[in-house]
Design a protein around this motif. Structure first.
Motif, PDB file in Angstrom:
ATOM      1  N   PRO A  26       0.857  -1.280  -0.024  1.00  0.00           N
ATOM      2  CA  PRO A  26      -0.044   0.100  -0.008  1.00  0.00           C
ATOM      3  C   PRO A  26       1.057   1.308   0.178  1.00  0.00           C
ATOM      4  N   ILE A  27       0.442   2.181  -0.832  1.00  0.00           N
ATOM      5  CA  ILE A  27       0.894   3.468  -0.695  1.00  0.00           C
ATOM      6  C   ILE A  27      -0.044   4.909  -0.377  1.00  0.00           C
ATOM      7  N   ASP A  28       0.567   5.860   0.179  1.00  0.00           N
ATOM      8  CA  ASP A  28      -0.350   6.750   0.564  1.00  0.00           C
ATOM      9  C   ASP A  28       0.194   8.253   0.058  1.00  0.00           C
ATOM     10  N   VAL A  29      -0.544   9.164   0.517  1.00  0.00           N
ATOM     11  CA  VAL A  29      -0.257  10.560  -0.056  1.00  0.00           C
ATOM     12  C   VAL A  29       1.530  10.947   0.304  1.00  0.00           C
ATOM     13  N   TYR A  30       1.884  10.273   1.497  1.00  0.00           N
ATOM     14  CA  TYR A  30       3.104  10.531   2.183  1.00  0.00           C
ATOM     15  C   TYR A  30       4.036  10.063   1.207  1.00  0.00           C
ATOM     16  N   THR A  31       3.830   8.714   1.005  1.00  0.00           N
ATOM     17  CA  THR A  31       4.752   7.931  -0.234  1.00  0.00           C
ATOM     18  C   THR A  31       4.871   8.692  -1.434  1.00  0.00           C
ATOM     19  N   VAL A  32       3.913   8.961  -1.928  1.00  0.00           N
ATOM     20  CA  VAL A  32       3.782   9.861  -3.245  1.00  0.00           C
ATOM     21  C   VAL A  32       4.678  11.230  -3.044  1.00  0.00           C
ATOM     22  N   ASN A  33       4.197  11.873  -1.960  1.00  0.00           N
ATOM     23  CA  ASN A  33       5.047  13.241  -1.768  1.00  0.00           C
ATOM     24  C   ASN A  33       6.568  13.024  -1.744  1.00  0.00           C
ATOM     25  N   THR A  34       7.094  12.139  -0.986  1.00  0.00           N
ATOM     26  CA  THR A  34       8.326  11.644  -0.749  1.00  0.00           C
ATOM     27  C   THR A  34       8.942  11.313  -2.196  1.00  0.00           C
ATOM     28  N   VAL A  35       8.265  10.673  -2.890  1.00  0.00           N
ATOM     29  CA  VAL A  35       8.917  10.314  -4.214  1.00  0.00           C
ATOM     30  C   VAL A  35       8.732  11.193  -5.265  1.00  0.00           C
ATOM     31  N   ILE A  36       7.865  11.991  -5.276  1.00  0.00           N
ATOM     32  CA  ILE A  36       7.875  12.988  -5.954  1.00  0.00           C
ATOM     33  C   ILE A  36       9.109  14.305  -5.622  1.00  0.00           C
ATOM     34  N   LYS A  37       9.293  14.477  -4.572  1.00  0.00           N
ATOM     35  CA  LYS A  37      10.319  15.115  -4.197  1.00  0.00           C
ATOM     36  C   LYS A  37      11.966  14.579  -4.696  1.00  0.00           C
TER      37      LYS A  37
END
Length: 603
Positions: free
Chosen positions: A104-115
């Motif tokens: 599972p991924i959440d918005v924190y995962t997505v934000n970290t990877v985008i960064k």
DNA sequence: TTAGGGTTAG
């Protein structure tokens, strides 16, 4: 709806194919059970406990084997820890692996990877991650958009940042917060729009978003970099006294750096005292700024003392600090000391980077120690680093300086073979190098080969060629190039005129030289000391003594001074009685007085 | 119990 806003790149699908980085091979299952326990036990404060990539990868390996899988928070913490160590691409690869495992991924995962994508200058990939998030029902938040906006600004894609920002507001996709405004302000400052940045600062306040110390510091720093010192200091005052926002170490660093760059040492020192009063301790950046300032003023030993002091105070100098010190010793021509500092970095756990190498290289080149320079230059590649345009420019300058034009050509070709694009400075160095080594023909043909680009309309490049041609007995070519300027719509500067005046004098055409002095003033280009010195030397050489006194008086009126060789020529003529001794008084007034103002920091 | 903005070197 939000998905429609984002342009997901065509290669988004291929982006999610997992390619294990080399570092992973054979390491996914190599963790010992005792290590495993230690790592798990400490995993609560992961970013603090994990200090190297190997541990992180081992832990990831272990976590992915658990059944059921650890919580998304644990994976987020791990990705974040890897990102904090600046292993951005590794963090991205771990994310891809998680997706293969259907973790599972959440918005924190997505934000970290985008960064991470953005830090790798891959904001487009960041948008692809956002698109992937949508597919997994992850709803972006302000942090997501701020990270993407910041990525666009980082890549100088300011127009795209602007349209995304406007879209977010217009379509109410996300309420802009202080951070979002701050990112936009940074973008504006980066492109020299300080006024618009300040306007946005006022606007955000009007919309109920309070700017903070970061917002102000960005603008203050930008104003300093654009030499708008008074505006910067006024904004600083406004921040502190009107808004009650306390400056922090970063604000002070910008101010101190700006003031040092302008040699305003007293004010910089005052700010250091202010920091002490406010109990804001100096950080590595502050010390590096001071080290650099002292080095640039030729006070490398004082800079070294600052470094010892910072070590005493428990602050570890970094690669930047030492690179500045190396540069400082190089500037003084103290190559043995520069090399000592370079060699000592390893024992402090520091790896010299391409800037460090280039600094030392520059020192060797300036000292004409070309063998050492070449050796160092080759070492850069051997160590797995890639010389950049500055490194190449430095090496080229060194080679031409010692007359090794053939090697210069080779390095120039090597540069292009390695896809390092020569810039205007490169061409300037090569053209000047060729001219100084009596290869004006080659310089001219390279110049014509360069075709119709920016260089061809660069007044510096033209001036070098004019000077080269005229010094190499091709004054007709020099004259032609000078006349071409008008056709090209290029404005000669004071240096161009000086070169031409010097050329006329060299040819014995003193009246033409004098005429050009009048012409340049007519054209709105003010002569400087060099103009007069060059002209005086020409006049003295060709015995037009009647003009000497008049020129000296003009110089006095304009506040110019005589250089050493002109003074010596004048004195020779007085000694030989071809000039009247009554001129001595006037000459005395035109000899520059030494004025020394150097920094002295008490920290 | 995790994510977003600012400063230094050739």
């Amino acid at each position: 709806m939000v998905a429609a806003v984002m342009a997901i790149p065509k290669n988004a699908a291929s982006f999610f194919v997992f390619h294990p980085p080399k570092k992973f091979k054979g390491r996914f299952h190599s963790i010992s059970s005792s290590n495993r326990q230690t790592l798990v036990k400490h995993s609560r404060s992961m970013s603090e406990k994990i200090t190297n990539l190997d541990d992180a990868l081992k832990l990831f390996d272990e976590m992915t084997q658990k059944q059921p899988l650890p919580s998304v928070i644990k994976f987020n913490q791990l990705l974040q820890a890897v990102a904090k160590m600046k292993h951005y691409s590794c963090s991205v690869e771990l994310f891809k692996h998680l997706n293969i495992l259907r973790a599972p991924i959440d918005v924190y995962t997505v934000n970290t990877v985008i960064k991470c994508c953005c830090q790798l200058f891959g904001t487009s990939e960041g948008f692809a991650v956002l698109g992937y998030g949508f597919k997994c029902a992850v709803v972006p938040d302000a942090c997501t958009f701020n990270t993407l906006l910041n990525g666009l600004v980082l890549e100088d894609r300011i127009l795209e940042a602007e349209s995304l920002f406007k879209k977010l507001i217009k379509e109410e996709l996300c309420e802009p917060d202080a951070i979002m405004y701050t990112i936009m302000i940074k973008g504006l400052c980066k492109f020299g729009n300080n006024d618009t940045a300040i306007a946005l600062l006022k606007l955000m306040e009007g919309r109920g978003c309070k700017p903070d110390v970061v917002t102000y510091s960005i603008i203050i720093d930008s104003l300093f970099k654009d030499k708008m010192v008074d505006d910067a200091l006024n904004l600083f005052k406004e921040m502190v006294f009107n808004k009650g926002i306390q400056p922090d170490v970063v604000t002070y660093n910008s101010l101190i750096h700006g003031l040092c760059n302008l040699s305003r040492w007293d004010e910089a020192s005052k700010l250091l005292n202010e920091m002490e009063d406010e109990r804001i301790s100096l950080d590595v950046h502050t010390y590096s700024i001071l080290v650099d300032a002292l080095c640039k003023e030729g006070k490398a030993e004082d800079a070294n003392c600052i470094i010892n002091l910072m070590i005493q105070r428990g602050k570890d100098p970094d690669v930047v600090t030492y690179s500045s010190l190396i540069d400082g010793y190089c500037l003084r021509g103290e190559m043995r000391k520069a090399k000592e500092v370079f060699d000592s970095m390893g024992s402090r756990g520091l790896v010299p980077n391409v800037v460090t190498y280039s600094s030392l290289l520059n020192g060797y080149c300036k000292k004409l120690m070309i063998e050492e320079a070449m050796h160092l230059f080759h070492e850069i590649t051997k160590k797995g680093m890639r010389p950049n345009v500055i490194t190449y420019n430095t090496m080229l300058q060194g080679l031409f300086l010692v007359g090794r034009c053939k090697d210069g050509h080779e390095v120039f070709n090597d540069m292009r073979a390695h896809n390092v694009i020569p810039n205007e400075i490169t061409y300037t160095i090569v053209l000047e190098g060729l001219c100084n080594n009596n290869q004006v023909e080659e310089a001219l043909s390279l110049f014509h080969l360069m075709g119709d680009n920016k260089l061809n309309s660069n007044i510096f490049v033209y001036t070098i060629l004019i000077d080269g041609a005229s010094k190499n007995g091709k004054f007709d070519i020099a004259r032609k190039l000078f006349n071409d300027l008008r056709v090209k719509g290029l404005q000669p500067n004071v240096w161009t005129y000086n070169v031409m005046i010097s050329g006329f004098c060299r040819e014995g055409l003193v009246s033409e030289a004098k005429e050009l002095l009048l012409k340049m003033e007519e054209m709105g280009c003010q002569p400087n000391s060099v103009t007069y010195n060059v002209l005086l030397q020409g006049i003295l050489k060709y015995v037009h003594h009647d003009m000497v006194e008049m020129l000296l008086l003009e110089m006095e009126g304009k506040g110019f001074s005589l250089d050493a060789s002109t003074v010596s020529m004048l004195l020779d003529h007085i000694k030989a009685r071809s000039l009247d001794a009554s001129l001595l008084k006037l000459i005395g007034k035109l000899v520059p007085k030494e004025e020394v103002d150097t920094p002295c920091f008490v920290v």
